[in-house]
Write a protein that holds these residues in place. Structure first.
Motif, PDB file in Angstrom:
ATOM      1  N   LYS A 180       0.822  -1.215   0.000  1.00  0.00           N
ATOM      2  CA  LYS A 180       0.000   0.000   0.000  1.00  0.00           C
ATOM      3  C   LYS A 180       0.854   1.261   0.000  1.00  0.00           C
ATOM      4  N   THR A 181       1.684   1.347  -1.036  1.00  0.00           N
ATOM      5  CA  THR A 181       2.493   2.541  -1.221  1.00  0.00           C
ATOM      6  C   THR A 181       2.279   3.096  -2.624  1.00  0.00           C
ATOM      7  N   ILE A 182       2.478   4.393  -2.726  1.00  0.00           N
ATOM      8  CA  ILE A 182       2.525   5.072  -4.015  1.00  0.00           C
ATOM      9  C   ILE A 182       3.978   5.505  -4.192  1.00  0.00           C
ATOM     10  N   THR A 183       4.548   5.203  -5.334  1.00  0.00           N
ATOM     11  CA  THR A 183       5.876   5.713  -5.648  1.00  0.00           C
ATOM     12  C   THR A 183       5.702   6.790  -6.701  1.00  0.00           C
ATOM     13  N   PHE A 184       6.066   8.012  -6.320  1.00  0.00           N
ATOM     14  CA  PHE A 184       6.030   9.139  -7.235  1.00  0.00           C
ATOM     15  C   PHE A 184       7.389   9.251  -7.895  1.00  0.00           C
ATOM     16  N   ARG A 185       7.407   9.307  -9.203  1.00  0.00           N
ATOM     17  CA  ARG A 185       8.627   9.605  -9.957  1.00  0.00           C
ATOM     18  C   ARG A 185       8.452  11.038 -10.440  1.00  0.00           C
ATOM     19  N   ILE A 186       9.041  11.946  -9.695  1.00  0.00           N
ATOM     20  CA  ILE A 186       8.817  13.373  -9.912  1.00  0.00           C
ATOM     21  C   ILE A 186       9.641  13.848 -11.107  1.00  0.00           C
ATOM     22  N   ASP A 187       8.931  14.307 -12.128  1.00  0.00           N
ATOM     23  CA  ASP A 187       9.600  14.859 -13.298  1.00  0.00           C
ATOM     24  C   ASP A 187      10.086  16.263 -12.984  1.00  0.00           C
ATOM     25  N   THR A 188       9.148  17.150 -12.613  1.00  0.00           N
ATOM     26  CA  THR A 188       9.473  18.544 -12.326  1.00  0.00           C
ATOM     27  C   THR A 188       8.678  19.001 -11.116  1.00  0.00           C
ATOM     28  N   SER A 189       9.327  19.789 -10.278  1.00  0.00           N
ATOM     29  CA  SER A 189       8.699  20.319  -9.073  1.00  0.00           C
ATOM     30  C   SER A 189       9.061  21.788  -8.905  1.00  0.00           C
ATOM     31  N   THR A 190       8.184  22.535  -8.245  1.00  0.00           N
ATOM     32  CA  THR A 190       8.526  23.908  -7.883  1.00  0.00           C
ATOM     33  C   THR A 190       9.577  23.917  -6.774  1.00  0.00           C
ATOM     34  N   PHE A 191       9.807  22.774  -6.147  1.00  0.00           N
ATOM     35  CA  PHE A 191      10.944  22.576  -5.246  1.00  0.00           C
ATOM     36  C   PHE A 191      11.973  21.787  -6.060  1.00  0.00           C
ATOM     37  N   PRO A 192      12.893  22.471  -6.748  1.00  0.00           N
ATOM     38  CA  PRO A 192      13.768  21.812  -7.717  1.00  0.00           C
ATOM     39  C   PRO A 192      14.616  20.678  -7.154  1.00  0.00           C
ATOM     40  N   ASN A 193      14.811  20.624  -5.863  1.00  0.00           N
ATOM     41  CA  ASN A 193      15.568  19.517  -5.265  1.00  0.00           C
ATOM     42  C   ASN A 193      14.871  18.181  -5.493  1.00  0.00           C
ATOM     43  N   TRP A 194      13.577  18.210  -5.812  1.00  0.00           N
ATOM     44  CA  TRP A 194      12.827  16.981  -6.070  1.00  0.00           C
ATOM     45  C   TRP A 194      12.804  16.600  -7.543  1.00  0.00           C
ATOM     46  N   ASN A 195      13.300  17.431  -8.439  1.00  0.00           N
ATOM     47  CA  ASN A 195      13.296  17.095  -9.864  1.00  0.00           C
ATOM     48  C   ASN A 195      14.066  15.804 -10.094  1.00  0.00           C
ATOM     49  N   GLY A 196      13.422  14.847 -10.759  1.00  0.00           N
ATOM     50  CA  GLY A 196      14.067  13.582 -11.059  1.00  0.00           C
ATOM     51  C   GLY A 196      14.137  12.604  -9.901  1.00  0.00           C
ATOM     52  N   VAL A 197      13.498  12.939  -8.777  1.00  0.00           N
ATOM     53  CA  VAL A 197      13.566  12.112  -7.574  1.00  0.00           C
ATOM     54  C   VAL A 197      12.384  11.131  -7.546  1.00  0.00           C
ATOM     55  N   GLU A 198      12.629   9.984  -6.962  1.00  0.00           N
ATOM     56  CA  GLU A 198      11.581   8.989  -6.740  1.00  0.00           C
ATOM     57  C   GLU A 198      11.271   8.967  -5.251  1.00  0.00           C
ATOM     58  N   GLN A 199       9.975   9.051  -4.903  1.00  0.00           N
ATOM     59  CA  GLN A 199       9.563   9.041  -3.494  1.00  0.00           C
ATOM     60  C   GLN A 199       8.478   7.994  -3.283  1.00  0.00           C
TER      61      GLN A 199
END
Length: 174
Positions: free
Chosen positions: A123-142
């Motif tokens: 029961k998890t969602i994995t977000f593969r963040i392409d672009t964020s207004t918080f650029p430290n998350w660009n390209g990050v998987e959460q």
């Protein structure tokens, strides 16, 4: 973040929102559907709390956050959230804000989009963040544990952009 990224985020949110309006069947999610199928649709924010290691909580975007998360049912998502009390810029030109105005918007909002995968077993969602207004998350998987109960969705962001962890509560948009 430059103007092109902001326009790209806004454009994708609008297109995804229009796609989700194509039918009301998504708002009626039978329990026999997979978790991925049950997540499909639009969700509005109820609360977003920062939880510190000592257990103390702070509403990250105030007591009435405004925003939307859209899961398109085909592995793409878009998310935008902000404080309901963001101050307006003195100028009608957003490119001419003051340092204080930019700071208020930067600290009082977040948006990102990309792809997602639901793990039914844990029961998890994995977000593969392409672009964020918080650029430290660009390209990050959460990876975020979640609970879906009727029209309520809750997830935890283990490393929130404002420090500590984040607890997000959403309600299916009507």
């Amino acid at each position: 973040m430059n103007r092109i990224h902001i326009v790209t985020i806004a454009s994708r949110l609008v297109l995804l929102g229009l796609t989700m309006q194509s039918g009301t069947a998504l708002s009626q999610q039978p329990a026999d559907q997979s978790l991925d199928q049950q997540l499909a649709g639009a969700w509005t924010y109820v609360s977003v709390d920062t939880v510190r290691p000592d257990g103390s909580r702070t509403p990250m975007y105030g007591s009435k956050p405004h925003g939307l998360v859209i899961f398109d049912g085909h592995g793409h998502y878009a998310l935008v959230n902000s404080r309901s009390d963001l101050p307006k810029y003195l100028s009608s030109d957003r490119m001419k804000g003051s340092a204080e105005e930019y700071r208020a918007v930067g600290q009082g909002s977040i948006a990102h989009f990309g792809t997602y995968v639901v793990n039914e077993a844990d029961k998890t969602i994995t977000f593969r963040i392409d672009t964020s207004t918080f650029p430290n998350w660009n390209g990050v998987e959460q990876r975020r544990p979640f609970v879906l109960s009727g029209d309520d969705l809750r997830w935890t962001t283990p490393a929130a952009s404002g420090g500590g962890s984040g607890e997000v509560v959403l309600r299916r948009a009507k």
